[in-house]
Write a protein that holds these residues in place. Structure first.
Motif, mmCIF file in Angstrom:
data_model
loop_
_atom_site.group_PDB
_atom_site.id
_atom_site.type_symbol
_atom_site.label_atom_id
_atom_site.label_comp_id
_atom_site.label_asym_id
_atom_site.label_seq_id
_atom_site.Cartn_x
_atom_site.Cartn_y
_atom_site.Cartn_z
ATOM 1 N N ARG A 158 0.846 -1.175 0.000
ATOM 2 C CA ARG A 158 0.000 0.000 0.000
ATOM 3 C C ARG A 158 0.890 1.236 0.000
ATOM 4 N N LEU A 159 0.297 2.399 0.121
ATOM 5 C CA LEU A 159 1.049 3.647 -0.048
ATOM 6 C C LEU A 159 2.224 3.754 0.919
ATOM 7 N N ASN A 160 1.995 3.415 2.185
ATOM 8 C CA ASN A 160 3.041 3.565 3.209
ATOM 9 C C ASN A 160 3.274 2.265 3.974
ATOM 10 N N SER A 161 3.174 1.140 3.273
ATOM 11 C CA SER A 161 3.256 -0.167 3.936
ATOM 12 C C SER A 161 4.525 -0.320 4.757
ATOM 13 N N ILE A 162 4.368 -0.899 5.942
ATOM 14 C CA ILE A 162 5.547 -1.354 6.662
ATOM 15 C C ILE A 162 6.084 -2.580 5.927
ATOM 16 N N SER A 163 7.336 -2.921 6.155
ATOM 17 C CA SER A 163 7.891 -4.113 5.516
ATOM 18 C C SER A 163 7.297 -5.361 6.157
ATOM 19 N N ALA A 164 7.593 -6.499 5.591
ATOM 20 C CA ALA A 164 6.902 -7.747 5.938
ATOM 21 C C ALA A 164 7.089 -8.135 7.396
ATOM 22 N N VAL A 165 6.074 -8.783 7.953
ATOM 23 C CA VAL A 165 6.168 -9.345 9.295
ATOM 24 C C VAL A 165 6.210 -10.865 9.258
ATOM 25 N N SER A 166 5.892 -11.449 8.109
ATOM 26 C CA SER A 166 5.959 -12.899 7.929
ATOM 27 C C SER A 166 6.594 -13.199 6.581
ATOM 28 N N ALA A 167 7.078 -14.436 6.431
ATOM 29 C CA ALA A 167 7.821 -14.774 5.218
ATOM 30 C C ALA A 167 6.934 -14.810 3.982
ATOM 31 N N ALA A 168 5.698 -15.275 4.120
ATOM 32 C CA ALA A 168 4.791 -15.363 2.983
ATOM 33 C C ALA A 168 3.831 -14.178 2.994
ATOM 34 N N PRO A 169 3.424 -13.700 1.821
ATOM 35 C CA PRO A 169 2.614 -12.464 1.761
ATOM 36 C C PRO A 169 1.265 -12.562 2.459
ATOM 37 N N TRP A 170 0.661 -13.762 2.467
ATOM 38 C CA TRP A 170 -0.608 -13.952 3.176
ATOM 39 C C TRP A 170 -0.444 -14.951 4.313
ATOM 40 N N GLY A 171 0.729 -14.942 4.929
ATOM 41 C CA GLY A 171 0.987 -15.799 6.078
ATOM 42 C C GLY A 171 0.739 -17.262 5.772
ATOM 43 N N SER A 172 0.096 -17.945 6.694
ATOM 44 C CA SER A 172 -0.216 -19.370 6.523
ATOM 45 C C SER A 172 -1.506 -19.497 5.732
ATOM 46 N N ALA A 173 -1.396 -19.247 4.428
ATOM 47 C CA ALA A 173 -2.573 -19.039 3.584
ATOM 48 C C ALA A 173 -3.541 -20.208 3.586
ATOM 49 N N SER A 174 -3.039 -21.439 3.593
ATOM 50 C CA SER A 174 -3.942 -22.578 3.404
ATOM 51 C C SER A 174 -4.950 -22.706 4.541
ATOM 52 N N ILE A 175 -4.568 -22.333 5.766
ATOM 53 C CA ILE A 175 -5.523 -22.500 6.875
ATOM 54 C C ILE A 175 -6.535 -21.360 6.946
ATOM 55 N N LEU A 176 -6.364 -20.334 6.127
ATOM 56 C CA LEU A 176 -7.407 -19.313 6.031
ATOM 57 C C LEU A 176 -8.694 -19.909 5.463
ATOM 58 N N LEU A 177 -8.549 -21.025 4.753
ATOM 59 C CA LEU A 177 -9.731 -21.713 4.226
ATOM 60 C C LEU A 177 -10.679 -22.126 5.343
ATOM 61 N N ILE A 178 -10.125 -22.457 6.502
ATOM 62 C CA ILE A 178 -10.944 -22.933 7.621
ATOM 63 C C ILE A 178 -11.861 -21.818 8.109
ATOM 64 N N SER A 179 -11.296 -20.645 8.310
ATOM 65 C CA SER A 179 -12.095 -19.513 8.781
ATOM 66 C C SER A 179 -13.080 -19.054 7.714
ATOM 67 N N HIS A 180 -12.663 -19.111 6.457
ATOM 68 C CA HIS A 180 -13.560 -18.775 5.351
ATOM 69 C C HIS A 180 -14.765 -19.702 5.377
ATOM 70 N N ALA A 181 -14.518 -20.998 5.561
ATOM 71 C CA ALA A 181 -15.608 -21.969 5.600
ATOM 72 C C ALA A 181 -16.531 -21.716 6.792
ATOM 73 N N TYR A 182 -15.940 -21.450 7.947
ATOM 74 C CA TYR A 182 -16.732 -21.231 9.160
ATOM 75 C C TYR A 182 -17.691 -20.059 8.995
ATOM 76 N N ILE A 183 -17.193 -18.933 8.517
ATOM 77 C CA ILE A 183 -18.037 -17.751 8.370
ATOM 78 C C ILE A 183 -19.094 -17.983 7.292
ATOM 79 N N ALA A 184 -18.684 -18.600 6.171
ATOM 80 C CA ALA A 184 -19.620 -18.819 5.063
ATOM 81 C C ALA A 184 -20.756 -19.740 5.473
ATOM 82 N N MET A 185 -20.476 -20.734 6.310
ATOM 83 C CA MET A 185 -21.518 -21.689 6.698
ATOM 84 C C MET A 185 -22.324 -21.226 7.906
ATOM 85 N N MET A 186 -21.787 -20.306 8.692
ATOM 86 C CA MET A 186 -22.533 -19.790 9.846
ATOM 87 C C MET A 186 -23.446 -18.638 9.464
#
Length: 956
Positions: free
Chosen positions: A735-763
């Motif tokens: 973004r315009l004034n982004s701080i540098s990275a805090v984790s090695a991958a750009p979206w962190g542990s991306a694969s487990i975001l699927l779990i929260s996506h599923a939880y919210i979508a089904m609730m």
């Protein structure tokens, strides 16, 4: 709450109390309706006035169908990008029986070792694997990713530096770019200057430590021995970021002078998952073993003198030292570390050496074939990565590679190719065809002689993985039985509720977990072209939008891959905001005395001055003290860190006033999202007045704890902070004034975001709100059942607790009963203890979650009442004050079935104090573990071979 028209809705499966039981629970609590209970619990001033705007809830089958469509938007190309991420072949026996097994992924962090011996052994195996491959004597288990592990090493080197005036950190330019980015983030607040220079350059003054990559980012295998010796002569420590697979062939860091080795174990059977989760490692020499960050598994013994494991140095550093801590590590990557350790056990020394040999020999073969095309290769020696100078042919090669479904790593006029375990001879032909087309040349039809291309001085000559655990389980039956033998020693959510306050051990639904191993999500490289990852982009966009709606914030960053990382990222965003406004003097943070220990530790890492705010007798923030300190530090006030509901399990009535006080003094409000599951649908951080908040997705949003990790800690921010959210050097999310990275991958542990996506979508909106209400209901039901037996330490204005409560056990000390005794005795009843002595020493913090039924709540309450009766027996003199069921707990099967029994109570009382336990008995595998012995005599790898017999091998 559960009288839904469509019984197929996921909400009906996630929220356990039935409508009939809700009515019964409310009667005991003394509320005439659930709505009344909520109005008595949550201050009206902060309640939302309109429902959340989220898509209609999907059924489980509808969600999986829609996710299949989203997954199809991800293109699975063959990636040779490398840079710390590699294709790997997960052994099916490990994938099915660990990664996809709730008996492993629903376990909690092993703070109660007597019911955690299985995963403790698996983690000890991981540590042994790391120490064996790195040739350094002590390792932890584990860290979040390679980049943050390097940052932890830098802090360790800085805190233990011999020259206390030195502030320069020598960084090789051949460190992976994302790691260098994280080092920039972590070094700046502490005034550490990064000195980027090659290892062959003269050593400048003021250097306290150095870090190099092995093999380097360009693929070269450098001999760092002379560099290490020169550093050692000047009292400067050396950290080596080592590829663990390469160490099967390369001289290990511990043999050429490294003080610390760090890296990732991802390529040991853990899918890339578009960035994670993966277990990082950190190994140190003996001098640093008492200062190692993260978790360390140590060998001790139980009361009978039997082999027993525990987390050594268990009281985490941030809880002891708080603002003086050098690390805020709270979450590890236990589940992934266990997988990596099992991968080593499955393959053993011969198998790992063969895999590494295959990778290297194919790399040598490819190098020769490309050289035969007239291309210039930069490196004389390498392991799995070659760098090719291609000049003005780069665009043509890029085009041909994309057309062939291959991903390379592109520089300005060069390309690096990294091979891995999955690479085949066919892949080499595909790569070669790309270069032939782009160069309009044909490769000479000749066989390239396959030789190792590693200098003699850097070849590994020492043995590794020679412990029996890595040489005993090479058939599937043996491995399956070993995995199951360890699983059987551990209590998980498969057995009973885990009522941990603040840790929120809720249901991890099977449907939420299924997509994690779909190849469309598990096989993507985190630096793959964005055009190939549109399915993930849709998941991220939707999840960010839903989390913004839930929190009331304007933007989210999904990058932080733990709650503590989220804390740190949020504080760094606030720091950047103040600096942007030319208010660099704003470096004071106010933190309530009751705060989680990672709060002050994170603030210290962000370079802030910590000022503690008092709590009143009810456990709430002392508003007068807050106002006085905010006024006193008005010119330097950066922010307030506050948990809501409070760490004491109460919705503080004055939270809006508290936030206003901070804002009036020019500060920001950082809300710790540990208790967000008591807000969703009822209130929100933005509604309360916060500016930034991290979310523990492994708590509120159903990512499982995995025996101590993975976790996720995304941060949400108000509009004025949006432009400062973390960026990334390898993928353009800046973004315009982004701080540098805090984790090695750009979206962190991306694969487990699927779990929260599923939880919210089904609730859906209603389901999420109902879940929050059910969590409050369940907590107040436990409070109503137990408060006549155990004083409840804090409650709200109307006598209600939030989603958790604190049971005061301090009065039992006069009967020689400690809160630990209650925790251990609960194991005999088949339960994991609530949170022990946090946030108040001598107490139990209980949180049931919405996923537990009334029947399970009653079983837990019955157990607690029964234990109170056992305490009463001691108080009245009926039971011995020293030799009793609590002091001797837990009772193992071996003790109960031994020929002799000399205790002043019956075996029946010890093992089956309540009738229903007979059908649900969980046997602790060891007696009470000797904690102090394990700390005094720190043994952090599997005991030597000579300590093992055939019998102990099978169980250990």
């Amino acid at each position: 709450m559960n009288s839904l028209g469509n019984s197929e809705l996921f909400q009906r499966r996630h929220i356990a109390p039935s409508q009939d039981n809700v009515s019964r629970m409310l009667t005991l609590i003394g509320s005439d309706s659930l709505e009344s209970l909520i109005s008595e619990t949550v201050p009206s001033s902060i309640q939302l006035t309109s429902p959340l705007k989220l898509p209609a809830a999907k059924t489980e089958s509808e969600y999986l169908d829609s996710l299949k469509e989203i997954a199809s938007k991800n293109i699975i190309a063959k990636s040779f990008i490398g840079q710390g991420y590699y294709n790997t072949l997960t052994p099916s026996v490990i994938r099915r029986n660990i990664l996809e097994n709730p008996g492993w992924y629903t376990q909690y962090t092993p703070y109660q070792p007597e019911i955690s011996q299985g995963r403790l052994q698996a983690l000890l195996n991981f540590q042994t694997m790391v120490t064996s491959l790195t040739a350094l004597p002590v390792a932890n288990a584990s860290l979040l990713d390679e980049g943050t592990a390097a940052a932890e090493a830098m802090f360790l080197q800085f805190s233990q530096r011999k020259d206390k005036e030195a502030r320069k950190y020598w960084v090789s330019p051949e460190v992976f770019p994302q790691t260098l980015d994280i080092l920039r983030t972590r070094s700046a607040p502490l005034g550490i200057e990064l000195h980027v220079a090659a290892h062959g350059e003269p050593i400048v003054t003021g250097v306290f430590g150095a870090i190099v990559q092995y093999p380097a980012a360009n693929g070269a295998v450098y001999n760092y021995e002379d560099f290490a010796r020169m550093l050692q002569e000047k009292g400067i420590s050396l950290c080596v970021i080592a590829d663990l697979m390469s160490l099967a062939l390369l001289k290990p860091p511990g043999e050429f002078g490294a003080d610390i080795a760090v890296g990732t174990t991802q390529r040991f059977g853990v899918p890339m998952g578009y960035g994670g989760p993966h277990a990082a490692y950190l190994a140190v020499k003996e001098d640093f073993k008492r200062f190692i960050p993260g978790r360390v598994i140590g060998v001790s013994e139980d009361t009978a003198g039997n082999y027993a494991l525990r987390m050594a140095l268990q009281t985490r550093e941030q809880h002891i030292r708080r603002d003086k801590a050098t690390s805020n590590i709270c979450t590890a990557q236990a589940l992934l570390a266990i997988m990596a350790g099992m991968y080593a056990a499955w393959h053993g020394q011969q198998g790992i050496r063969a895999i590494a040999g295959k990778i290297h020999s194919l790399t040598v073969k490819l190098s020769g074939r490309l050289a035969a095309l007239g291309l210039t290769l930069s490196n004389e020696s390498y392991f799995d990565t070659i760098k090719i100078e291609v000049g003005n042919k780069l665009a043509a090669i890029h085009r041909e590679a994309t057309s062939a479904g291959l991903n390379f790593n592109y520089g300005f006029s060069s390309i690096t190719l990294s091979l891995d375990e999955s690479t085949s001879e066919k892949d080499l032909e595909l790569i070669l065809a790309v270069f032939e087309k782009a160069l309009n040349k044909k490769s000479p039809a000749r066989t390239v002689t396959v030789e190792f291309n590693i200098p003699e001085a850097l070849k590994r000559t020492s043995a590794f993985l020679d412990h029996p655990v890595f040489n005993s389980y090479h058939s599937e039956h043996e491995m399956l039985r070993y995995i199951k033998s360890l699983e059987a020693k551990d209590l998980s959510l498969c057995h009973s509720m885990i009522p941990l306050g603040s840790c929120t051990m809720k249901l991890n639904a099977t449907t939420e977990m299924l997509p994690l191993t779909w190849p469309e999500f598990s096989s993507l490289h985190p630096f793959a072209p964005i055009a190939q990852t549109q399915g993930y982009k849709q998941i991220f966009d939707e999840l960010e939008g839903w989390l913004c709606e839930i929190t009331g914030f304007d933007a989210m960053s999904l990058q932080p891959n733990s709650g503590a990382q989220g804390e740190y990222a949020g504080l760094m965003v606030i720091r950047a905001y103040h600096r942007y406004n030319n208010e660099t003097q704003r470096n004071t943070v106010l933190i309530p005395a009751s705060a989680h220990g990672t709060n002050p530790a994170s603030a210290a890492m962000a370079g802030m001055k910590i000022v503690v705010v008092k709590c009143d007798n009810n456990g709430n923030i002392d508003v007068d003290d807050l106002k006085a300190k905010a006024t006193e530090y008005k010119q330097t006030l950066s922010c307030l860190m506050v948990t809501y509901p409070s760490t004491h399990g109460v919705y503080e009535e004055g939270i809006k006033e508290i936030c206003n006080i901070i804002h009036e003094c020019g500060g920001q409000v950082y809300m710790d999202g540990a208790n967000m599951n008591a807000q969703v649908g009822l209130t929100s951080p933005a509604n309360i007045g916060a500016d930034v908040c991290h979310l523990n997705l492994h708590k509120t949003f159903c990512i499982p704890h995995g025996g101590g990790g993975p976790g996720m800690g995304p941060i949400g921010v108000a509009a004025h902070l949006k432009g400062f959210l973390p960026g990334h050097t390898q993928v353009d999310i800046n973004r315009l004034n982004s701080i540098s990275a805090v984790s090695a991958a750009p979206w962190g542990s991306a694969s487990i975001l699927l779990i929260s996506h599923a939880y919210i979508a089904m609730m859906g909106a209603k389901g999420l709100k109902d879940a929050t209400m059910a969590a409050i209901l369940n907590a107040n039901y436990i409070k109503a059942r137990l408060e006549e037996h155990y004083p409840v330490l804090y409650s709200g204005a109307n006598g209600r607790c939030a989603h958790e409560m604190i049971l005061d056990c301090r009065e039992f000390k006069k009967f020689n009963i400690e809160v630990t005794d209650i925790a251990k005795r609960l194991m005999d009843y088949g339960f994991h203890a609530p949170t022990v002595s946090f946030p108040v020493a001598g107490t139990l913090m209980v949180e049931p979650t919405e996923s537990e039924s009334k029947a399970e709540l009653d079983r837990f309450c019955d157990a607690m009442v029964s234990i109170k009766q056992e305490i009463d027996e001691i108080a009245t003199g009926f039971a011995n004050k020293v030799d009793n069921v609590l002091k001797n707990a837990p009772h193992t099967l071996a003790v109960l079935t031994s020929d002799s029994w000399d205790r002043p109570y019956s075996r029946q009382k010890a093992a089956y104090p309540l009738d229903w336990i007979v059908a649900r008995k969980f046997w602790p595998s060891v007696g009470r573990v000797n904690e102090s012995k394990g700390d005094r005599n720190l043994i952090c790898s599997c005991p030597p071979i000579e300590n093992y017999t055939e019998e102990t091998l099978m169980v250990n």
